[in-house]
Design an enzyme around this catalytic site. Structure first.
Site, PDB file in Angstrom:
ATOM      1  N   GLY C  42       5.028 -27.588  16.733  1.00 15.51           N
ATOM      2  CA  GLY C  42       5.533 -28.545  17.254  1.00 15.51           C
ATOM      3  C   GLY C  42       7.179 -28.695  17.468  1.00 15.51           C
ATOM      4  CG  LEU C  43       9.226 -32.275  18.820  1.00 14.18           C
ATOM      5  CD1 LEU C  43       9.526 -33.600  18.781  1.00 14.18           C
ATOM      6  CD2 LEU C  43      10.108 -31.380  20.059  1.00 14.18           C
ATOM      7  N   GLY C  45       8.508 -27.029  14.258  1.00 16.00           N
ATOM      8  CA  GLY C  45       8.212 -25.646  13.958  1.00 16.00           C
ATOM      9  C   GLY C  45       9.025 -24.754  15.222  1.00 16.00           C
ATOM     10  CG  HIS C 266       1.877 -47.681  17.479  1.00 17.06           C
ATOM     11  ND1 HIS C 266       1.607 -48.515  18.515  1.00 17.06           N
ATOM     12  CD2 HIS C 266       3.029 -46.926  17.782  1.00 17.06           C
ATOM     13  CE1 HIS C 266       2.684 -48.553  19.324  1.00 17.06           C
ATOM     14  NE2 HIS C 266       3.461 -47.672  18.808  1.00 17.06           N
ATOM     15  CB  SER C 284       4.888 -47.076  25.441  1.00 18.31           C
ATOM     16  OG  SER C 284       5.970 -47.379  25.027  1.00 18.31           O
ATOM     17  NE  ARG C 330       6.197 -48.403  16.327  1.00 13.73           N
ATOM     18  CZ  ARG C 330       6.550 -46.940  16.561  1.00 13.73           C
ATOM     19  NH1 ARG C 330       6.113 -45.949  15.404  1.00 13.73           N
ATOM     20  NH2 ARG C 330       6.843 -46.500  17.660  1.00 13.73           N
ATOM     21  CG  HIS C 401       1.166 -43.851  15.811  1.00 15.10           C
ATOM     22  ND1 HIS C 401       1.140 -42.988  16.857  1.00 15.10           N
ATOM     23  CD2 HIS C 401       2.560 -44.028  15.772  1.00 15.10           C
ATOM     24  CE1 HIS C 401       2.247 -42.869  17.435  1.00 15.10           C
ATOM     25  NE2 HIS C 401       3.327 -43.226  16.893  1.00 15.10           N
ATOM     26  CD  GLU C 425       2.966 -37.054  11.428  1.00 15.92           C
ATOM     27  OE1 GLU C 425       3.040 -36.495  12.607  1.00 15.92           O
ATOM     28  OE2 GLU C 425       2.150 -37.964  11.168  1.00 15.92           O
TER      29      GLU C 425
END
Lengths: 256, 225, 637
Positions: C42-43, C45, C266, C284, C330, C401, C425
């Protein structure tokens, strides 16, 4: 609702494969197509049978994992919709639905409805990037990009790499996928310096992978869940001709 | 020529060749059609003063040029056909197994009958050359250098006229998708231009087809005789 | 277990610079000889793998998806924060730092957060240079929006697909290194365990999901970039495949797990429609900028929403929080929705939903303006529910979320196992008890592009790294354990499907360790989870074999780890006798029902140490110091 599913089952690339019929009973019209399959699978599992294998992950239409021909349409009959976002309310109660994997030679079947799309990764590896190392980037606002150009690049960049374009193309051509990435990067000032080299190498890789050629049927554009335009293809054609013909005739070697 | 074989080896390179040769043949067709329309000038006092025959003689004035043109056309045709066969082979290999169910949403009669249209046209061209250039298809209806008579006599036979009309129908399908595709292949991508190309494709196809079909139909309806 | 956060000394603004100077470097000629394993693309990695490969390290990457491009970072919608201050509205590195610590309800480590805010500006530069098509103004410069209730506009975005565009940027950077031969990538390969040799992480055991082959890969260091654990709830906005296995297996080998009870719910997701539901869809948060949230004043209201007169509607957020109204953070918005629905005022067939109404906004600005802002979201809503939100209010309900908790890491992103690092995360570091909107993408990329390339070098330069091979006894042993576990799963031959048990676990966790938690409920859950685990190991059915692609087996392995993890999550929630951020304990609230933090007793990260199967995990604490952001009670009234 209830449905009869005719599902392509194939144990692996070597197996010849066959259609098997399943009944999907008591399905809520609010459930998604994949949830309907989940339900069929759970009943198979409960009987100790192996479930129907299919790719899926995010289930919100963005990861591009889901990939199947639903009754003759890539991702099903709804336009601009991935299979995971397709809902059963769009089908008729009692309908028979045929499910097949993507059928393109460069996407060999892994199992049942799951295919191997690593050809797409290899095409990106051949040039679908901007050569910039981490840390060497200039200040972000140094190069203004007109809004329409940025928006247009975005439209091409929204490709999710699902493969529906190649799967729905009567020629098995991946031109829409390749051209979307080529245009996204070529149209931005950051990607421009490598544009000709990128185009030439990505097209070459696409050919080597064994995809077919575009004959302008336009099926890809209709099947694309992100509604990416075929304009990308003609722009890529132009860039390719520029890179491989004009640049050479006039003595430059493209910008490689 | 290393770059050309690399270019021709690529899918886009081959498509470009098909597009360029196709456009070249369209150019020829326009000229050919304008020539054909001379038939409506009717019969002159002598065969030599008949417009259509004058036009045919004009072509033969410089045999070198004629043969150069013929050779050019033949090259374009061969390149066009050979390349299309290659592309077709690649496309079949890319889809070794067809879907049990596939519903086309955008592919249409124009795009799907390119191949059949092309084959029909090829067969027709051979027949046409045998018929009106070499005169061996119907020797009884052919007399060298009497183009006008040959045309009139042939097209008074409904069967022969029918073949020519059918060929122009195939031509229409082939031309429309061909013109639009050629421009797409050559990189016309702006939606407005693309719209223009579509209009142009239809217009060109209509003009050429009407031009060609008017001759057998005109003869058949005795507009000229 | 010793927790040394290794926070550099000195003024907060200089810590990172100072640290970068003090860290040892790896000789450029030697980088090639160091091998690094990155799990997850992901972002975090993909950016880490690409950056490390650019530096010259030999990198191997693994992901369970069929392509690195499909990691779940791709689904992030809203945007990415950065302290660029392009809008000249008073933003700064310090303000982003402060907002993040405060938003995290004072449960994050200040030094890490400051560094995050510092490198945030570089992320934007990097991504733009990669060709990420961020939204722009007509002048050609980058556009920003304000997001998640912050008072400055610091969020960069690419329509509603920011995560996708950033991930594709990182994926392409990774692809470039694959083609350069610096990265060897393995798709459809799942990590089953981490191999420790002489106390240091020296490799991983993986299963090839296509062939079933289980094997070991050795390296000098291992990076876990494997995301969060929201799927412990069964229904969440995470992708179907997201799982805790990599982090949990590392935990079992000695990596401390920090703050597992900090989960983010969320507030604006599409409600559950029925039993068959497999996944929840996020809408969103930006919708709350123009939509008004309400429920009927009468319980069991049967009328359609447009027929309910204004006077009979309860705009409960505006009522309870007059100054922030529909834009409360949230956690607050989520709890308020739950409170109304629990009290019987919920809408929709299940009674678990509230209205998000755009009628006023449409009347005020016209349908076109609304469609320009939210067109794609409205379309998505209609696609899923079959209802037209221009005509009738949307129904929304909170959904799991994001998880703030994760593997404990020091300032260098190293876990308590030397050589094992956790990024994105998967670690616990930067968001405290609650994450601000548009900060997840920022953290993932900060860790991958701008932190680990430095800190990993230091680790490799200072570690003792004897040559090891896949035939090392520890590799063989770990591999064998993984193999046996797979065989065990396949041999149970019970009655219940994996999903069926997962649903039961999910319901339990959602009800008792979800948006609000009670001592009693947690105790009950802690007692129930081992029973469920036993049920799983006795009565699950996993058809097929391990020698080919077997999705039931994949799911079973993941669920087995969730069943262990859930227990420590519940225990963490029980242990933390306060309400903070996403963790709300009903015992700790004010009279108005607001969260009550206990800074005297709980200003720490709770770090759990594995003590063996069916043994209670041991709790360790990293005390958090707040020199710059003095804890105050959050108030949105």
């Amino acid at each position: 609702m209830r449905f009869t599913l005719k599902v392509w089952r194939q144990n692996g690339p070597g197996d010849s494969g066959r259609f098997v019929e399943y009944a999907a009973e008591d399905i809520s019209s609010d459930s998604s197509f994949l949830e309907m399959l989940d339900r069929v699978n759970e009943s198979l599992e409960a009987e100790g049978e192996e479930p129907i294998v299919f790719d899926h992950d995010c289930r919100e239409g963005i990861c591009g994992a889901c990939s199947m021909m639903i009754d003759g349409y890539a991702h099903g009959p709804e336009r601009g919709t991935t299979a995971c976002q397709l809902h059963m309310r769009h089908f008729k109660d009692g309908q028979t639905i045929t499910l097949e994997p993507w059928r393109v030679r460069p996407f060999p079947v892994v199992r049942d409805l799951m295919v191997d799309r690593s050809a797409f990764d290899r095409i990106i590896e051949s040039g679908g990037y901007v050569s910039v190392n981490t840390g060497s980037a200039p200040e972000a606002n140094l190069i203004p990009i007109p809004k329409d150009i940025a928006d247009d690049a975005f439209d091409s960049a929204t490709c999710i790499g699902c493969g529906a374009c190649a799967a729905s193309c009567p020629n098995g051509s991946a031109m829409l996928f390749v051209s979307a990435k080529v245009h996204h990067l070529n149209s931005l000032p950051q990607g421009e310096p490598e544009s000709l080299k990128r185009t030439a190498e990505m097209v070459m890789r696409m050919d080597e992978e064994g995809f077919g050629n575009c004959t302008n049927h336009g099926e890809c554009e209709v099947a694309c869940p992100k509604e990416i335009s075929m304009r990308n293809i003609s722009r890529m054609n132009r860039d390719f001709v520029r890179s491989s013909l004009l640049a050479r005739v006039f003595g430059s070697n493209g910008n490689s | 020529m290393g770059w050309f074989s690399a270019f021709y080896g690529s899918s886009i390179g081959k498509k470009t060749v098909v597009a360029v040769t196709g456009l070249a043949m369209i150019g020829f067709l326009v000229g050919h059609m304008l020539g054909n329309l001379q038939v409506f000038a009717g019969r002159g006092p002598t065969p030599e003063e008949t417009k259509l025959n004058e036009y045919a003689e004009l072509l033969r004035m410089e045999m070198g040029l004629l043969w150069a043109m013929r050779l050019g056309l033949l090259t374009a045709l061969v390149l066009h056909v050979v390349t299309v066969i290659k592309l077709r082979g690649e496309n079949r290999r890319a889809r070794p197994q067809n879907y049990a169910v596939q519903r086309y949403q955008s592919a249409n009669a124009f795009s799907r009958f390119m191949m059949w249209g092309g084959i029909a046209l090829l067969a027709y061209v051979v027949y046409h050359i045998l018929h009106l250039t070499m005169g061996v298809a119907h020797p009884d209806l052919f007399e060298p250098h009497h183009v006008y008579d040959n045309v009139i006599h042939s097209f008074q036979k409904p069967l022969i006229a029918g073949v020519y009309v059918l060929a122009t129908v195939a031509l229409y399908f082939h031309l429309y998708h061909g013109v639009v595709s050629a421009f797409q292949t050559l990189g016309v991508s702006h939606p407005r231009h693309l719209q223009n190309v579509r209009v142009l494709g239809h217009a060109l196809a209509v003009v050429i087809v009407v031009g060609f079909v008017s001759v057998p139909v005109g003869v058949l309806l005795r507009v000229v005789s | 277990m010793k927790l040394d956060a290794r926070i550099p000394s000195g003024a907060i603004a200089e810590k990172w610079d100072k640290h970068r100077f003090e860290m040892k470097l790896v000789n450029p000629a030697n980088k090639r000889k160091h091998s690094v394993i990155v799990v997850g693309t992901g972002l975090a990695g993909a950016s880490a793998a690409a950056s490390l490969a650019e530096l010259g390290y030999s990198v191997r990457t693994f992901c369970y998806q069929d392509s690195a491009r499909r990691a779940h970072s791709i689904a992030a919608q809203g945007g990415i924060n950065a302290a660029k201050n392009y809008q000249n509205d008073g933003d700064s590195v310090y303000r982003l730092f402060y907002d993040t610590v405060k938003g995290g309800d004072y449960r994050a480590r200040e030094a890490n957060v400051y560094r995050l805010a510092q490198v945030s500006v570089n992320i934007i530069d990097q991504c733009v240079a990669q060709g990420v098509p961020f939204a722009r103004e007509y002048g050609g410069l980058l556009a920003n929006r304000s997001f998640g209730g912050t008072q400055v506009s610091r969020t960069f975005y690419a329509r509603g697909q920011t995560g996708q565009q950033l991930l594709l940027g990182a994926y392409q950077a990774l692809a470039r290194q694959v083609s350069a031969g610096k990265v060897e990538h393995h798709s459809r390969t799942e990590m089953l365990d981490v191999v420790l040799i002489d106390g240091r992480a020296r490799g991983v055991v993986t299963r090839n999901l296509v062939t079933g082959e289980i094997r070991t890969w050795v390296a000098d260091a291992v990076l876990l970039c494997t995301g969060g654990y929201s799927n412990v709830y069964y229904l969440s906005t995470n992708a179907m495949g997201c799982n805790v296995t990599a982090a949990w297996r590392a935990h079992r080998r000695g990596a401390g797990f920090a703050n597992p009870c900090f989960t983010q719910i969320h507030p604006t997701c599409i409600p559950v429609a029925g039993e068959e539901q497999s996944k929840l869809t996020l809408m969103s948060e930006s919708l709350r900028n123009d939509g008004r949230i309400w429920v009927p004043k009468k319980a069991d209201e049967k009328r359609r929403p447009p027929e309910i007169p204004e006077g009979e509607r309860d705009y409960y957020l505006e009522r309870r929080y007059p100054s922030f109204g529909n834009l409360v953070p949230r956690d607050v918005a989520s709890r308020a929705a739950k409170e109304r629905c629990d009290a019987g005022y919920g809408v929709g067939t299940t009674g678990y939903g509230v209205y998000l109404d755009f009628k006023d906004a449409i009347d005020r600005m016209g349908q076109n303006a609304i469609s320009e802002r939210y067109g794609n979201l409205f379309q998505m809503y209609e696609k899923i529910t079959g209802e037209d939100p221009y005509q009738t209010p949307m129904r929304i309900y909170p959904a799991p979320h994001y998880t703030m908790g994760g593997l404990w890491v020091d300032y260098n992103l190293m876990t308590t196992i030397p050589g094992l690092h956790a990024l994105g995360e998967a670690n616990f570091s930067d968001h405290g008890a609650n994450r601000l909107g548009a900060s997840a993408l920022m953290q993932g990329l900060a860790d991958g592009y701008f932190v680990i390339p430095y800190t990993l070098g230091h680790d490799l330069a200072t570690a003792d790294l004897p040559t090891v091979s896949e035939n090392h006894e520890e590799c063989r042993r770990t591999e064998e354990e993984a193999r046996q576990r797979v065989e065990r799963l396949l041999s149970i031959d019970g009655k219940r499907t994996v999903d069926d048990i997962h649903r039961e676990l999910g319901r339990l966790m959602w009800n008792e360790v979800g948006m609000s938690r009670t001592r009693e409920g947690l105790k009950k859950t802690i007692a129930r989870i081992p029973e469920l685990r036993e049920e799983f190991w006795k009565n699950v059915t996993v058809p097929g074999s391990g020698e080919h692609l077997n999705q039931s087996l994949e799911k079973a392995g993941r669920l087995a780890d969730f069943l262990e993890f859930a227990e420590v999550m519940a225990r963490d929630a029980l242990e933390r006798e306060e309400s903070c951020g996403g963790h709300f304990r009903e015992e700790h609230q004010t009279e108005e029902g607001e969260a009550m933090r206990d800074d005297d007793n709980f200003s720490h990260a709770s770090v759990w140490e594995w003590k063996g199967e069916n043994q209670a995990a041991e709790l360790h604490k990293e005390t958090l110091e707040f020199e710059h952001c003095k804890p105050t009670q959050r108030s949105y009234k």
